[in-house]
Scaffold this motif. Structure first.
Motif, PDB file in Angstrom:
ATOM      1  N   HIS A 150      59.618  48.554 105.036  1.00  0.00           N
ATOM      2  CA  HIS A 150      58.839  47.452 104.474  1.00  0.00           C
ATOM      3  C   HIS A 150      57.468  47.791 104.604  1.00  0.00           C
ATOM      4  O   HIS A 150      56.658  46.867 103.750  1.00  0.00           O
ATOM      5  CB  HIS A 150      59.119  46.125 105.557  1.00  0.00           C
ATOM      6  CG  HIS A 150      58.392  46.567 106.909  1.00  0.00           C
ATOM      7  ND1 HIS A 150      59.078  47.328 107.869  1.00  0.00           N
ATOM      8  CD2 HIS A 150      57.389  46.155 107.586  1.00  0.00           C
ATOM      9  CE1 HIS A 150      58.172  47.573 108.826  1.00  0.00           C
ATOM     10  NE2 HIS A 150      57.124  46.863 108.813  1.00  0.00           N
ATOM     11  N   ARG A 151      56.736  48.868 104.726  1.00  0.00           N
ATOM     12  CA  ARG A 151      55.576  49.471 104.620  1.00  0.00           C
ATOM     13  C   ARG A 151      55.660  50.408 103.439  1.00  0.00           C
ATOM     14  O   ARG A 151      56.754  51.205 103.192  1.00  0.00           O
ATOM     15  CB  ARG A 151      54.918  49.954 105.848  1.00  0.00           C
ATOM     16  CG  ARG A 151      54.504  48.954 106.978  1.00  0.00           C
ATOM     17  CD  ARG A 151      54.156  49.619 108.092  1.00  0.00           C
ATOM     18  NE  ARG A 151      53.073  50.325 107.827  1.00  0.00           N
ATOM     19  CZ  ARG A 151      52.640  51.414 108.827  1.00  0.00           C
ATOM     20  NH1 ARG A 151      53.417  51.586 109.718  1.00  0.00           N
ATOM     21  NH2 ARG A 151      52.053  52.369 108.326  1.00  0.00           N
ATOM     22  N   ASP A 152      54.572  50.482 102.801  1.00  0.00           N
ATOM     23  CA  ASP A 152      54.254  51.552 101.829  1.00  0.00           C
ATOM     24  C   ASP A 152      53.987  52.834 102.586  1.00  0.00           C
ATOM     25  O   ASP A 152      54.094  53.079 103.751  1.00  0.00           O
ATOM     26  CB  ASP A 152      53.003  51.262 101.101  1.00  0.00           C
ATOM     27  CG  ASP A 152      53.091  51.846  99.587  1.00  0.00           C
ATOM     28  OD1 ASP A 152      54.147  52.796  99.306  1.00  0.00           O
ATOM     29  OD2 ASP A 152      52.215  51.965  98.728  1.00  0.00           O
ATOM     30  N   PHE A 153      54.399  53.967 101.878  1.00  0.00           N
ATOM     31  CA  PHE A 153      54.317  55.397 102.188  1.00  0.00           C
ATOM     32  C   PHE A 153      52.533  55.301 102.700  1.00  0.00           C
ATOM     33  O   PHE A 153      51.494  54.821 102.289  1.00  0.00           O
ATOM     34  CB  PHE A 153      54.536  56.205 101.271  1.00  0.00           C
ATOM     35  CG  PHE A 153      55.917  56.495 100.757  1.00  0.00           C
ATOM     36  CD1 PHE A 153      56.679  57.272 101.749  1.00  0.00           C
ATOM     37  CD2 PHE A 153      56.376  55.959  99.764  1.00  0.00           C
ATOM     38  CE1 PHE A 153      58.072  57.223 101.157  1.00  0.00           C
ATOM     39  CE2 PHE A 153      57.611  56.114  99.123  1.00  0.00           C
ATOM     40  CZ  PHE A 153      58.656  56.598 100.103  1.00  0.00           C
ATOM     41  N   THR A 154      52.688  56.320 103.639  1.00  0.00           N
ATOM     42  CA  THR A 154      51.098  56.660 104.289  1.00  0.00           C
ATOM     43  C   THR A 154      50.403  57.483 103.269  1.00  0.00           C
ATOM     44  O   THR A 154      51.165  58.404 102.649  1.00  0.00           O
ATOM     45  CB  THR A 154      51.037  56.858 105.761  1.00  0.00           C
ATOM     46  OG1 THR A 154      51.751  58.369 105.705  1.00  0.00           O
ATOM     47  CG2 THR A 154      51.871  56.202 106.745  1.00  0.00           C
ATOM     48  N   ASP A 155      49.056  57.957 103.625  1.00  0.00           N
ATOM     49  CA  ASP A 155      48.403  58.549 102.704  1.00  0.00           C
ATOM     50  C   ASP A 155      49.122  60.174 102.961  1.00  0.00           C
ATOM     51  O   ASP A 155      49.252  60.906 102.051  1.00  0.00           O
ATOM     52  CB  ASP A 155      47.025  58.593 103.170  1.00  0.00           C
ATOM     53  CG  ASP A 155      46.104  57.332 102.699  1.00  0.00           C
ATOM     54  OD1 ASP A 155      46.739  56.705 101.687  1.00  0.00           O
ATOM     55  OD2 ASP A 155      45.201  57.067 103.146  1.00  0.00           O
ATOM     56  N   GLU A 174      61.571  44.366  89.396  1.00  0.00           N
ATOM     57  CA  GLU A 174      61.180  43.638  90.737  1.00  0.00           C
ATOM     58  C   GLU A 174      61.214  44.495  91.891  1.00  0.00           C
ATOM     59  O   GLU A 174      62.012  45.449  91.738  1.00  0.00           O
ATOM     60  CB  GLU A 174      62.009  42.494  90.759  1.00  0.00           C
ATOM     61  CG  GLU A 174      62.130  41.446  89.784  1.00  0.00           C
ATOM     62  CD  GLU A 174      60.952  40.620  89.290  1.00  0.00           C
ATOM     63  OE1 GLU A 174      60.019  40.727  90.479  1.00  0.00           O
ATOM     64  OE2 GLU A 174      60.497  40.083  88.629  1.00  0.00           O
ATOM     65  N   VAL A 175      60.298  44.181  92.765  1.00  0.00           N
ATOM     66  CA  VAL A 175      60.423  45.222  93.930  1.00  0.00           C
ATOM     67  C   VAL A 175      61.509  44.698  94.680  1.00  0.00           C
ATOM     68  O   VAL A 175      61.533  43.582  95.300  1.00  0.00           O
ATOM     69  CB  VAL A 175      59.083  44.995  94.797  1.00  0.00           C
ATOM     70  CG1 VAL A 175      58.952  45.761  96.104  1.00  0.00           C
ATOM     71  CG2 VAL A 175      57.765  45.325  93.917  1.00  0.00           C
ATOM     72  N   LEU A 176      62.375  45.732  95.390  1.00  0.00           N
ATOM     73  CA  LEU A 176      63.655  45.366  96.151  1.00  0.00           C
ATOM     74  C   LEU A 176      63.315  45.992  97.526  1.00  0.00           C
ATOM     75  O   LEU A 176      62.836  46.773  97.616  1.00  0.00           O
ATOM     76  CB  LEU A 176      64.836  46.035  95.523  1.00  0.00           C
ATOM     77  CG  LEU A 176      64.921  45.421  94.047  1.00  0.00           C
ATOM     78  CD1 LEU A 176      66.390  46.273  93.452  1.00  0.00           C
ATOM     79  CD2 LEU A 176      65.340  44.087  94.093  1.00  0.00           C
ATOM     80  N   HIS A 177      64.185  45.460  98.453  1.00  0.00           N
ATOM     81  CA  HIS A 177      64.364  45.725  99.761  1.00  0.00           C
ATOM     82  C   HIS A 177      64.985  47.253  99.581  1.00  0.00           C
ATOM     83  O   HIS A 177      65.567  47.792  98.679  1.00  0.00           O
ATOM     84  CB  HIS A 177      65.223  44.993 100.635  1.00  0.00           C
ATOM     85  CG  HIS A 177      64.593  43.735 100.897  1.00  0.00           C
ATOM     86  ND1 HIS A 177      65.170  42.728 101.686  1.00  0.00           N
ATOM     87  CD2 HIS A 177      63.292  43.216 100.796  1.00  0.00           C
ATOM     88  CE1 HIS A 177      64.425  41.755 102.015  1.00  0.00           C
ATOM     89  NE2 HIS A 177      63.315  41.962 101.758  1.00  0.00           N
ATOM     90  N   ALA A 178      64.769  48.129 100.610  1.00  0.00           N
ATOM     91  CA  ALA A 178      65.365  49.558 100.571  1.00  0.00           C
ATOM     92  C   ALA A 178      66.676  49.486 100.368  1.00  0.00           C
ATOM     93  O   ALA A 178      67.333  50.326  99.433  1.00  0.00           O
ATOM     94  CB  ALA A 178      64.680  50.244 101.769  1.00  0.00           C
ATOM     95  N   ASP A 179      67.450  48.670 100.883  1.00  0.00           N
ATOM     96  CA  ASP A 179      68.807  48.544 101.262  1.00  0.00           C
ATOM     97  C   ASP A 179      69.309  48.318  99.596  1.00  0.00           C
ATOM     98  O   ASP A 179      70.406  49.078  98.985  1.00  0.00           O
ATOM     99  CB  ASP A 179      69.654  47.675 102.090  1.00  0.00           C
ATOM    100  CG  ASP A 179      69.085  46.431 102.111  1.00  0.00           C
ATOM    101  OD1 ASP A 179      67.693  45.980 101.864  1.00  0.00           O
ATOM    102  OD2 ASP A 179      69.820  45.726 102.159  1.00  0.00           O
TER     103      ASP A 179
END
Length: 197
Positions: A150-155, A174-179
């Motif tokens: 649910h979080r973006d990748f870190t730097d 559209e932005v989807l859940h990972a699953d």
């Protein structure tokens, strides 16, 4: 072989994961649904799929459908297997896995080590909302899809991916859940890039 790497940024890496509150356990519910989307069909298990859950940037829990047994598609069952993996974490020495159950093991590997190792097995495909459209791409052989919870990748994770990712694609407008993104990626591969149904 299809492989999926899902980063769990906030998942606790101890065996006292509360199975009655998976969202409260660092959104473990999302990782469990991602495992289900990756390995299960309607009435069976997909062949030649591996899922790598990178948790706490310290451990990787691996599910391999070649040997997977006794896993059921409900979140609680998958979470129990992940909890069992963390109970065996001290047995994972270096990059040697510790067996948890048939088709499940745990490795003492962070995100960078996991992705670097998998880059030798197939092209790294980052699934991200800022990538090129999936429909414009040709499905690669033996892809390794990398996505975040649910979080973006870190730097630091973005830097690793900038070095090793062969492609950066998005699964839709559209932005989807990972699953859900995993399900779309499977469908893309199942249909040869949406060409054969």
């Amino acid at each position: 072989m299809r492989q999926f790497v899902i980063v769990g940024h906030e998942v606790p890496t101890t065996p006292d994961i509360p199975l009655d509150d998976l969202p409260g356990a660092g959104r473990l519910d999302l990782l469990c649904r991602s495992v289900g989307a990756a390995v299960f069909l309607s009435h069976g298990i997909r062949e030649s799929v591996r899922v790598h859950l990178v948790c706490g940037d310290a451990y990787t829990v691996r599910f391999d459908t070649a040997n997977l047994r006794h896993l059921h598609p409900d979140e609680r069952n998958v979470a129990a297997r992940i909890r069992d993996a963390f109970a065996e974490r001290e047995s994972a020495i270096g990059h040697q896995p510790a067996d948890v159950s048939p088709g499940v093991d745990i490795l003492r590997m962070d995100f960078e080590a996991t992705v670097d190792r998998l880059a030798r097995e197939g092209p790294i495909v980052q699934l991200h909302e800022d990538g090129s459209p999936l429909a414009d791409e040709t499905p690669p052989e033996d892809p390794v899809f990398v996505l975040s919870d649910h979080r973006d990748f870190t730097d630091a994770e973005r830097e690793v991916l900038a070095d090793v990712a062969d492609r950066r694609v998005r699964v839709g407008p559209e932005v989807l859940h990972a699953d859900h993104a995993i399900t779309v990626a499977h469908n893309w591969l199942d249909t040869g890039g949406y060409t054969s149904y």
